[in-house]
Design a protein around this motif. Sequence first.
Motif, mmCIF file in Angstrom:
data_model
loop_
_atom_site.group_PDB
_atom_site.id
_atom_site.type_symbol
_atom_site.label_atom_id
_atom_site.label_comp_id
_atom_site.label_asym_id
_atom_site.label_seq_id
_atom_site.Cartn_x
_atom_site.Cartn_y
_atom_site.Cartn_z
ATOM 1 N N THR A 107 0.849 -1.195 0.000
ATOM 2 C CA THR A 107 0.000 0.000 0.000
ATOM 3 C C THR A 107 0.884 1.244 0.000
ATOM 4 O OG1 THR A 107 -0.112 -0.125 2.425
ATOM 5 C CG2 THR A 107 -1.959 -1.059 1.184
ATOM 6 N N ASN A 108 0.308 2.347 -0.445
ATOM 7 C CA ASN A 108 1.038 3.609 -0.363
ATOM 8 C C ASN A 108 0.641 4.346 0.917
ATOM 9 O OD1 ASN A 108 -1.485 4.778 -0.860
ATOM 10 N ND2 ASN A 108 -1.064 5.169 -3.013
ATOM 11 N N PHE A 109 0.926 5.620 0.979
ATOM 12 C CA PHE A 109 0.645 6.402 2.180
ATOM 13 C C PHE A 109 -0.822 6.330 2.572
ATOM 14 C CE2 PHE A 109 -0.783 10.527 3.893
ATOM 15 C CZ PHE A 109 -0.080 10.541 5.095
ATOM 16 N N TRP A 110 -1.721 6.476 1.583
ATOM 17 C CA TRP A 110 -3.153 6.463 1.878
ATOM 18 C C TRP A 110 -3.600 5.091 2.364
ATOM 19 C CZ3 TRP A 110 -4.480 11.199 2.296
ATOM 20 C CH2 TRP A 110 -3.962 12.169 1.431
ATOM 21 N N GLY A 111 -3.092 4.058 1.743
ATOM 22 C CA GLY A 111 -3.467 2.721 2.158
ATOM 23 C C GLY A 111 -3.005 2.391 3.566
ATOM 24 N N ARG A 112 -1.836 2.861 3.946
ATOM 25 C CA ARG A 112 -1.350 2.600 5.306
ATOM 26 C C ARG A 112 -2.211 3.312 6.344
ATOM 27 N NH1 ARG A 112 3.727 3.727 2.560
ATOM 28 N NH2 ARG A 112 4.593 1.730 1.880
ATOM 29 N N ILE A 113 -2.670 4.523 6.024
ATOM 30 C CA ILE A 113 -3.597 5.211 6.936
ATOM 31 C C ILE A 113 -4.904 4.412 7.024
ATOM 32 C CG2 ILE A 113 -4.952 7.296 7.324
ATOM 33 C CD1 ILE A 113 -2.783 8.896 5.993
ATOM 34 N N GLY A 114 -5.366 3.873 5.880
ATOM 35 C CA GLY A 114 -6.557 3.041 5.879
ATOM 36 C C GLY A 114 -6.392 1.808 6.749
ATOM 37 N N LEU A 115 -5.195 1.208 6.736
ATOM 38 C CA LEU A 115 -4.936 0.055 7.594
ATOM 39 C C LEU A 115 -5.077 0.422 9.068
ATOM 40 C CD1 LEU A 115 -1.846 -1.645 5.889
ATOM 41 C CD2 LEU A 115 -4.180 -2.546 6.057
ATOM 42 N N VAL A 116 -4.586 1.598 9.431
ATOM 43 C CA VAL A 116 -4.696 2.047 10.818
ATOM 44 C C VAL A 116 -6.159 2.199 11.216
ATOM 45 C CG1 VAL A 116 -4.208 3.938 12.422
ATOM 46 C CG2 VAL A 116 -2.444 3.180 10.803
ATOM 47 N N PHE A 117 -6.959 2.810 10.349
ATOM 48 C CA PHE A 117 -8.381 2.985 10.651
ATOM 49 C C PHE A 117 -9.087 1.641 10.740
ATOM 50 C CE2 PHE A 117 -7.766 7.429 9.375
ATOM 51 C CZ PHE A 117 -8.583 8.071 10.296
ATOM 52 N N PHE A 118 -8.762 0.714 9.843
ATOM 53 C CA PHE A 118 -9.370 -0.608 9.889
ATOM 54 C C PHE A 118 -8.966 -1.356 11.153
ATOM 55 C CE2 PHE A 118 -10.169 -1.186 5.070
ATOM 56 C CZ PHE A 118 -11.463 -0.741 5.235
ATOM 57 N N PHE A 119 -7.705 -1.228 11.535
ATOM 58 C CA PHE A 119 -7.235 -1.887 12.753
ATOM 59 C C PHE A 119 -8.050 -1.414 13.951
ATOM 60 C CE2 PHE A 119 -4.509 -1.858 16.532
ATOM 61 C CZ PHE A 119 -4.139 -3.187 16.604
ATOM 62 N N PHE A 120 -8.219 -0.101 14.083
ATOM 63 C CA PHE A 120 -8.972 0.429 15.213
ATOM 64 C C PHE A 120 -10.448 0.070 15.114
ATOM 65 C CE2 PHE A 120 -5.232 3.138 15.809
ATOM 66 C CZ PHE A 120 -5.098 3.079 17.187
ATOM 67 N N SER A 121 -10.997 -0.005 13.887
ATOM 68 C CA SER A 121 -12.415 -0.349 13.737
ATOM 69 C C SER A 121 -12.696 -1.765 14.218
ATOM 70 C CB SER A 121 -12.845 -0.195 12.276
ATOM 71 O OG SER A 121 -12.324 -1.234 11.466
ATOM 72 N N LEU A 122 -11.714 -2.670 14.118
ATOM 73 C CA LEU A 122 -11.881 -4.021 14.634
ATOM 74 C C LEU A 122 -11.596 -4.097 16.132
ATOM 75 C CD1 LEU A 122 -10.304 -6.208 11.786
ATOM 76 C CD2 LEU A 122 -12.719 -5.869 12.305
#
Length: 238
Positions: A107-122
């Motif tokens: 992933t690029n910068f945006w995808g890594r931020i998305g991973l952080v949000f997904f991690f917290f959402s779970l």
Amino acid sequence: MSSLFLIAVYFFIPMGSLPQFFSVRGGFLIAVSLLVLAQNFYIRGLKQYSKEIYFSIDRNLINILFKFTVALLLVLITLAWFVINIGVPGSIFCLNTYAAMPLAGVTNFWGRIGLVFFFFSLVVVSPCRKVRRAELTEYTSLLEVYDAVRSTLCPAIITAIFVPVNIGLLFGLAGIPMYAADFVFYWLKVLIVQIAVIPPIRAAYLGMKERLPLGWKSSPYLFLSYSGVAFFLANLYL
């Protein structure tokens, strides 16, 4: 029955460098179905034991596994769409596809931020161990088994998807020693996520929700989930 359905989900989770025990193309769909069945049988069991106790327990505690399942389904559908578009090998409906590669590496910068949000959402909808009510004396042992399996299974899924780091190759291991080292390290990561990551984050999240107006209680979770989707779409199309 609910506990058995939860235990069956473990067979679809890759543990370290070991692939999932049942390598089928629709593995994560089967896992989601098993989680729904486990939630259904849990509610039926509580109602059969005592409807009075069932209606007296906080709805958030009863339905938390269902909330985790919905959050997991949203995350995995988004990741499936992502890997289709970037051409990652493997079945998009198999958890091993996401555990075999660090998502942060594709992933690029945006995808890594998305991973952080997904991690917290779970994390914020993951069950934590709770002390059982005194009235549940006859079935306390069964409820404790269910709670223990549930509160370990969710961190195991989160760890497999978001922390797929192995140590076997770093130490120059191969074959059985490598698989054994990665397996032990995987469960060490699960333990850390279970006792040191989920409880404080979930406690802070619940504390924040208590201060929100009644109609805004679900807003933080929706923000985390939809932000994850939006950042992954930005990764693909920007």
